[in-house]
Write a protein that holds these residues in place. Structure first.
Motif, PDB file in Angstrom:
ATOM      1  N   HIS A 273     -12.872  19.775   4.972  1.00 14.01           N
ATOM      2  CA  HIS A 273     -13.798  19.814   6.107  1.00 14.01           C
ATOM      3  C   HIS A 273     -15.230  19.503   5.666  1.00 14.01           C
ATOM      4  CE1 HIS A 273     -15.080  20.867  10.117  1.00 14.01           C
ATOM      5  NE2 HIS A 273     -15.961  21.719   9.626  1.00 14.01           N
ATOM      6  N   SER A 274     -15.640  20.042   4.529  1.00 12.74           N
ATOM      7  CA  SER A 274     -17.012  19.819   4.054  1.00 12.74           C
ATOM      8  C   SER A 274     -17.261  18.342   3.737  1.00 12.74           C
ATOM      9  CB  SER A 274     -17.304  20.674   2.822  1.00 12.74           C
ATOM     10  OG  SER A 274     -16.388  20.383   1.788  1.00 12.74           O
ATOM     11  N   SER A 275     -16.260  17.645   3.218  1.00 11.85           N
ATOM     12  CA  SER A 275     -16.416  16.216   2.926  1.00 11.85           C
ATOM     13  C   SER A 275     -16.542  15.400   4.206  1.00 11.85           C
ATOM     14  CB  SER A 275     -15.229  15.700   2.105  1.00 11.85           C
ATOM     15  OG  SER A 275     -15.230  16.282   0.828  1.00 11.85           O
ATOM     16  N   LYS A 276     -15.756  15.765   5.208  1.00 12.72           N
ATOM     17  CA  LYS A 276     -15.830  15.053   6.488  1.00 12.72           C
ATOM     18  C   LYS A 276     -17.202  15.250   7.131  1.00 12.72           C
ATOM     19  CE  LYS A 276     -10.909  15.206   7.430  1.00 12.72           C
ATOM     20  NZ  LYS A 276      -9.855  15.689   8.316  1.00 12.72           N
ATOM     21  N   ILE A 277     -17.716  16.473   7.068  1.00 13.72           N
ATOM     22  CA  ILE A 277     -19.048  16.758   7.623  1.00 13.72           C
ATOM     23  C   ILE A 277     -20.103  15.965   6.865  1.00 13.72           C
ATOM     24  CG2 ILE A 277     -20.832  18.534   7.843  1.00 13.72           C
ATOM     25  CD1 ILE A 277     -18.555  20.495   8.541  1.00 13.72           C
ATOM     26  N   GLN A 278     -20.010  15.927   5.539  1.00 14.99           N
ATOM     27  CA  GLN A 278     -20.975  15.183   4.737  1.00 14.99           C
ATOM     28  C   GLN A 278     -20.949  13.708   5.104  1.00 14.99           C
ATOM     29  OE1 GLN A 278     -23.233  16.550   2.345  1.00 14.99           O
ATOM     30  NE2 GLN A 278     -24.087  14.580   2.871  1.00 14.99           N
ATOM     31  N   GLY A 279     -19.766  13.159   5.278  1.00 16.70           N
ATOM     32  CA  GLY A 279     -19.648  11.759   5.676  1.00 16.70           C
ATOM     33  C   GLY A 279     -20.309  11.498   7.015  1.00 16.70           C
ATOM     34  N   ARG A 280     -20.116  12.400   7.956  1.00 14.58           N
ATOM     35  CA  ARG A 280     -20.746  12.245   9.273  1.00 14.58           C
ATOM     36  C   ARG A 280     -22.262  12.352   9.179  1.00 14.58           C
ATOM     37  NH1 ARG A 280     -16.352  16.025  11.341  1.00 14.58           N
ATOM     38  NH2 ARG A 280     -14.627  14.567  11.677  1.00 14.58           N
ATOM     39  N   GLU A 281     -22.762  13.191   8.282  1.00 13.57           N
ATOM     40  CA  GLU A 281     -24.211  13.302   8.087  1.00 13.57           C
ATOM     41  C   GLU A 281     -24.799  11.997   7.556  1.00 13.57           C
ATOM     42  OE1 GLU A 281     -24.870  16.756   5.654  1.00 13.57           O
ATOM     43  OE2 GLU A 281     -24.509  18.121   7.329  1.00 13.57           O
ATOM     44  N   PHE A 282     -23.996  11.215   6.850  1.00  7.78           N
ATOM     45  CA  PHE A 282     -24.426   9.900   6.377  1.00  7.78           C
ATOM     46  C   PHE A 282     -24.246   8.828   7.455  1.00  7.78           C
ATOM     47  CE2 PHE A 282     -23.471  11.464   1.902  1.00  7.78           C
ATOM     48  CZ  PHE A 282     -24.801  11.484   1.513  1.00  7.78           C
ATOM     49  N   GLY A 283     -23.734   9.228   8.615  1.00  7.04           N
ATOM     50  CA  GLY A 283     -23.540   8.280   9.708  1.00  7.04           C
ATOM     51  C   GLY A 283     -22.205   7.562   9.659  1.00  7.04           C
ATOM     52  N   LEU A 284     -21.288   8.069   8.851  1.00  2.33           N
ATOM     53  CA  LEU A 284     -19.977   7.440   8.723  1.00  2.33           C
ATOM     54  C   LEU A 284     -19.034   8.009   9.770  1.00  2.33           C
ATOM     55  CD1 LEU A 284     -19.865   7.755   4.868  1.00  2.33           C
ATOM     56  CD2 LEU A 284     -20.314   5.668   6.153  1.00  2.33           C
ATOM     57  N   LYS A 285     -18.133   7.167  10.238  1.00  4.50           N
ATOM     58  CA  LYS A 285     -17.163   7.593  11.247  1.00  4.50           C
ATOM     59  C   LYS A 285     -15.782   7.120  10.842  1.00  4.50           C
ATOM     60  CE  LYS A 285     -20.506   7.384  14.946  1.00  4.50           C
ATOM     61  NZ  LYS A 285     -20.899   6.793  16.205  1.00  4.50           N
ATOM     62  N   GLY A 286     -14.785   7.706  11.462  1.00  2.00           N
ATOM     63  CA  GLY A 286     -13.416   7.275  11.228  1.00  2.00           C
ATOM     64  C   GLY A 286     -12.721   8.071  10.150  1.00  2.00           C
ATOM     65  N   LYS A 287     -11.521   7.601   9.828  1.00  5.18           N
ATOM     66  CA  LYS A 287     -10.669   8.334   8.887  1.00  5.18           C
ATOM     67  C   LYS A 287     -11.193   8.308   7.453  1.00  5.18           C
ATOM     68  CE  LYS A 287      -7.629   4.421   8.195  1.00  5.18           C
ATOM     69  NZ  LYS A 287      -6.921   4.178   6.988  1.00  5.18           N
ATOM     70  N   ASP A 288     -12.069   7.375   7.113  1.00  3.85           N
ATOM     71  CA  ASP A 288     -12.598   7.277   5.752  1.00  3.85           C
ATOM     72  C   ASP A 288     -13.933   7.991   5.563  1.00  3.85           C
ATOM     73  OD1 ASP A 288     -10.440   5.778   4.848  1.00  3.85           O
ATOM     74  OD2 ASP A 288     -11.378   3.882   5.424  1.00  3.85           O
TER      75      ASP A 288
END
Length: 77
Positions: free
Chosen positions: A45-60
Motif C-alpha cells: 500500500h505504501s508503494s502505491k501511495i508513493q507512486g500516486r504522490e509522484f503523479g503515477l497512475k495504473g497498475k505500475d
C-alpha cells in the motif's frame, strides 16, 4: 518488425535501456538489483501511495514510484 499500439508499451517495462538514473555511473547490475527490490515492494500500500504522490497512475504506480525513489526515471519515447 515490431509495431506498438497506442496503449501498448514497446518491449519489457523492466529493460535497462528504458530507464535512466540521476547518477550516470549506475550500471545495469544496479538497475537489476533495484528492479528486484521494487518488484517485491510494488503491491504494498505504501508503494502505491508513493507512486500516486509522484503523479503515477495504473497498475505500475507502485513499481514506478519505488524506482523513482531509487533515482530511476522511465525514458519517454
Amino acid at each position: 518488425m515490431l509495431c506498438c499500439g497506442l496503449l501498448a508499451a514497446c518491449g519489457s517495462p523492466h529493460e535497462f535501456e528504458s530507464f535512466s538514473h540521476r547518477d550516470p555511473y549506475m550500471k545495469e547490475a544496479d538497475f537489476k538489483r533495484d528492479v528486484a527490490e521494487c518488484e517485491a515492494e510494488k503491491n504494498k500500500h505504501s508503494s502505491k501511495i508513493q507512486g500516486r504522490e509522484f503523479g503515477l497512475k495504473g497498475k505500475d504506480a507502485g513499481f514506478l514510484g519505488c524506482m523513482k525513489l531509487k533515482g530511476w526515471d522511465r525514458n519517454r519515447p
